[in-house]
Design a protein around this motif. Structure first.
Motif, PDB file in Angstrom:
ATOM      1  N   ASN A   3      -8.404   4.938  15.552  1.00 16.12           N
ATOM      2  CA  ASN A   3      -9.335   3.808  15.550  1.00 16.12           C
ATOM      3  C   ASN A   3      -9.546   3.300  16.971  1.00 16.12           C
ATOM      4  O   ASN A   3     -10.682   3.111  17.412  1.00 16.12           O
ATOM      5  CB  ASN A   3      -8.776   2.709  14.645  1.00 16.12           C
ATOM      6  CG  ASN A   3      -9.749   1.591  14.405  1.00 16.12           C
ATOM      7  OD1 ASN A   3     -10.658   1.342  15.175  1.00 16.12           O
ATOM      8  ND2 ASN A   3      -9.530   0.884  13.316  1.00 16.12           N
TER       9      ASN A   3
ATOM     10  N   ASN B 127       0.845  -1.191   0.000  1.00 15.86           N
ATOM     11  CA  ASN B 127       0.000   0.000   0.000  1.00 15.86           C
ATOM     12  C   ASN B 127       0.886   1.248   0.000  1.00 15.86           C
ATOM     13  O   ASN B 127       1.008   1.939   1.010  1.00 15.86           O
ATOM     14  CB  ASN B 127      -0.914   0.002   1.234  1.00 15.86           C
ATOM     15  CG  ASN B 127      -1.895  -1.129   1.218  1.00 15.86           C
ATOM     16  OD1 ASN B 127      -2.893  -1.082   0.523  1.00 15.86           O
ATOM     17  ND2 ASN B 127      -1.597  -2.187   1.960  1.00 15.86           N
TER      18      ASN B 127
ATOM     19  N   ASN C 232      -9.752   5.569   3.498  1.00 11.33           N
ATOM     20  CA  ASN C 232      -8.440   5.742   2.865  1.00 11.33           C
ATOM     21  C   ASN C 232      -8.170   7.154   2.379  1.00 11.33           C
ATOM     22  O   ASN C 232      -7.581   7.353   1.326  1.00 11.33           O
ATOM     23  CB  ASN C 232      -8.247   4.765   1.707  1.00 11.33           C
ATOM     24  CG  ASN C 232      -7.899   3.394   2.183  1.00 11.33           C
ATOM     25  OD1 ASN C 232      -7.276   3.231   3.229  1.00 11.33           O
ATOM     26  ND2 ASN C 232      -8.299   2.395   1.416  1.00 11.33           N
ATOM     27  N   LYS C 233      -8.625   8.123   3.127  1.00  8.58           N
ATOM     28  CA  LYS C 233      -8.350   9.512   2.769  1.00  8.58           C
ATOM     29  C   LYS C 233      -7.091   9.954   3.498  1.00  8.58           C
ATOM     30  O   LYS C 233      -6.861   9.597   4.638  1.00  8.58           O
ATOM     31  CB  LYS C 233      -9.507  10.419   3.157  1.00  8.58           C
ATOM     32  CG  LYS C 233     -10.740  10.163   2.311  1.00  8.58           C
ATOM     33  CD  LYS C 233     -11.773  11.207   2.567  1.00  8.58           C
ATOM     34  CE  LYS C 233     -12.966  10.966   1.666  1.00  8.58           C
ATOM     35  NZ  LYS C 233     -14.005  11.960   1.882  1.00  8.58           N
ATOM     36  N   ASN C 234      -6.286  10.723   2.803  1.00  8.78           N
ATOM     37  CA  ASN C 234      -5.054  11.240   3.382  1.00  8.78           C
ATOM     38  C   ASN C 234      -5.403  12.240   4.479  1.00  8.78           C
ATOM     39  O   ASN C 234      -6.137  13.177   4.239  1.00  8.78           O
ATOM     40  CB  ASN C 234      -4.211  11.900   2.307  1.00  8.78           C
ATOM     41  CG  ASN C 234      -2.803  12.173   2.755  1.00  8.78           C
ATOM     42  OD1 ASN C 234      -2.505  12.157   3.945  1.00  8.78           O
ATOM     43  ND2 ASN C 234      -1.949  12.425   1.801  1.00  8.78           N
TER      44      ASN C 234
ATOM     45  N   ASN D  99     -11.493   9.144   8.112  1.00 12.79           N
ATOM     46  CA  ASN D  99     -10.530   9.268   7.012  1.00 12.79           C
ATOM     47  C   ASN D  99      -9.755   7.969   6.828  1.00 12.79           C
ATOM     48  O   ASN D  99      -9.470   7.564   5.701  1.00 12.79           O
ATOM     49  CB  ASN D  99      -9.574  10.426   7.258  1.00 12.79           C
ATOM     50  CG  ASN D  99     -10.213  11.780   7.039  1.00 12.79           C
ATOM     51  OD1 ASN D  99     -11.271  11.887   6.433  1.00 12.79           O
ATOM     52  ND2 ASN D  99      -9.578  12.811   7.554  1.00 12.79           N
ATOM     53  N   GLY D 100      -9.421   7.308   7.930  1.00 17.19           N
ATOM     54  CA  GLY D 100      -8.719   6.038   7.843  1.00 17.19           C
ATOM     55  C   GLY D 100      -9.562   4.946   7.212  1.00 17.19           C
ATOM     56  O   GLY D 100      -9.087   4.160   6.390  1.00 17.19           O
TER      57      GLY D 100
ATOM     58  N   GLN E 205       1.012   7.783   8.913  1.00 14.24           N
ATOM     59  CA  GLN E 205      -0.429   7.673   8.695  1.00 14.24           C
ATOM     60  C   GLN E 205      -0.979   6.408   9.343  1.00 14.24           C
ATOM     61  O   GLN E 205      -2.051   6.429   9.947  1.00 14.24           O
ATOM     62  CB  GLN E 205      -0.747   7.611   7.201  1.00 14.24           C
ATOM     63  CG  GLN E 205      -0.586   8.897   6.457  1.00 14.24           C
ATOM     64  CD  GLN E 205      -0.845   8.667   4.989  1.00 14.24           C
ATOM     65  OE1 GLN E 205       0.056   8.302   4.257  1.00 14.24           O
ATOM     66  NE2 GLN E 205      -2.065   8.859   4.563  1.00 14.24           N
ATOM     67  N   LEU E 206      -0.263   5.310   9.190  1.00 16.53           N
ATOM     68  CA  LEU E 206      -0.711   4.037   9.723  1.00 16.53           C
ATOM     69  C   LEU E 206      -0.847   4.083  11.244  1.00 16.53           C
ATOM     70  O   LEU E 206      -1.866   3.677  11.803  1.00 16.53           O
ATOM     71  CB  LEU E 206       0.245   2.916   9.313  1.00 16.53           C
ATOM     72  CG  LEU E 206      -0.107   1.505   9.779  1.00 16.53           C
ATOM     73  CD1 LEU E 206      -1.472   1.078   9.261  1.00 16.53           C
ATOM     74  CD2 LEU E 206       0.958   0.526   9.324  1.00 16.53           C
TER      75      LEU E 206
ATOM     76  N   HIS F 282       0.568   4.177  -0.970  1.00 16.04           N
ATOM     77  CA  HIS F 282      -0.041   5.473  -0.681  1.00 16.04           C
ATOM     78  C   HIS F 282      -0.105   5.746   0.830  1.00 16.04           C
ATOM     79  O   HIS F 282      -0.416   6.858   1.243  1.00 16.04           O
ATOM     80  CB  HIS F 282      -1.439   5.572  -1.306  1.00 16.04           C
ATOM     81  CG  HIS F 282      -2.380   4.518  -0.829  1.00 16.04           C
ATOM     82  ND1 HIS F 282      -2.337   3.228  -1.334  1.00 16.04           N
ATOM     83  CD2 HIS F 282      -3.366   4.538   0.088  1.00 16.04           C
ATOM     84  CE1 HIS F 282      -3.275   2.509  -0.723  1.00 16.04           C
ATOM     85  NE2 HIS F 282      -3.902   3.279   0.133  1.00 16.04           N
ATOM     86  N   TRP F 283       0.199   4.757   1.642  1.00 25.51           N
ATOM     87  CA  TRP F 283       0.273   4.921   3.101  1.00 25.51           C
ATOM     88  C   TRP F 283       1.734   5.112   3.493  1.00 25.51           C
ATOM     89  O   TRP F 283       2.633   4.655   2.807  1.00 25.51           O
ATOM     90  CB  TRP F 283      -0.244   3.666   3.802  1.00 25.51           C
ATOM     91  CG  TRP F 283      -1.730   3.535   3.850  1.00 25.51           C
ATOM     92  CD1 TRP F 283      -2.531   3.069   2.853  1.00 25.51           C
ATOM     93  CD2 TRP F 283      -2.590   3.845   4.948  1.00 25.51           C
ATOM     94  NE1 TRP F 283      -3.832   3.069   3.266  1.00 25.51           N
ATOM     95  CE2 TRP F 283      -3.899   3.539   4.554  1.00 25.51           C
ATOM     96  CE3 TRP F 283      -2.367   4.344   6.228  1.00 25.51           C
ATOM     97  CZ2 TRP F 283      -4.984   3.732   5.388  1.00 25.51           C
ATOM     98  CZ3 TRP F 283      -3.451   4.525   7.062  1.00 25.51           C
ATOM     99  CH2 TRP F 283      -4.739   4.225   6.640  1.00 25.51           C
TER     100      TRP F 283
ATOM    101  N   CYS G  34      -3.711   6.471  12.246  1.00 28.73           N
ATOM    102  CA  CYS G  34      -4.994   5.822  11.992  1.00 28.73           C
ATOM    103  C   CYS G  34      -5.293   4.769  13.056  1.00 28.73           C
ATOM    104  O   CYS G  34      -6.420   4.675  13.544  1.00 28.73           O
ATOM    105  CB  CYS G  34      -4.993   5.208  10.599  1.00 28.73           C
ATOM    106  SG  CYS G  34      -6.554   4.463  10.135  1.00 28.73           S
TER     107      CYS G  34
END
Length: 88
Positions: free
Chosen positions: A62, A47, A84-86, A80-81, A54-55, A49-50, A58
């Protein structure tokens, strides 16, 4: 390790030039069990884009949201997480 630095400590988010919608950013260090670290690396490889920041953001959002946080910013990061939005 490519997308993720081979370290057990998270580096400063500010040092990585990662911002979060004009919110304050706090640096954090955390020790991760080897299995979590490896799976995080595997996830980031498939992935692109992550990124690791961010991970982790998120995952924390969560956890907080699912455990009763009523803060609107936490809800925003949580949603957003999911979609999948930045969140930068």
């Amino acid at each position: 390790m490519g997308a993720i630095e081979r370290t057990r400590n998270l580096k400063s988010v500010k040092d990585a030039n990662v911002g979060t919608n004009n919110f304050d950013v706090v640096s954090m260090e955390a020790e991760l069990p080897e299995a979590l670290f490896e799976r995080m690396g595997d996830f980031l490889k498939i992935n692109p884009h992550w990124d690791q920041y961010q991970l982790v953001s998120c995952a924390i959002a969560n956890f907080l949201y699912q455990n009763g946080s009523t803060d609107k910013i936490i809800a925003q990061y949580y949603l957003n997480g999911i979609f999948n939005k930045n969140v930068r």
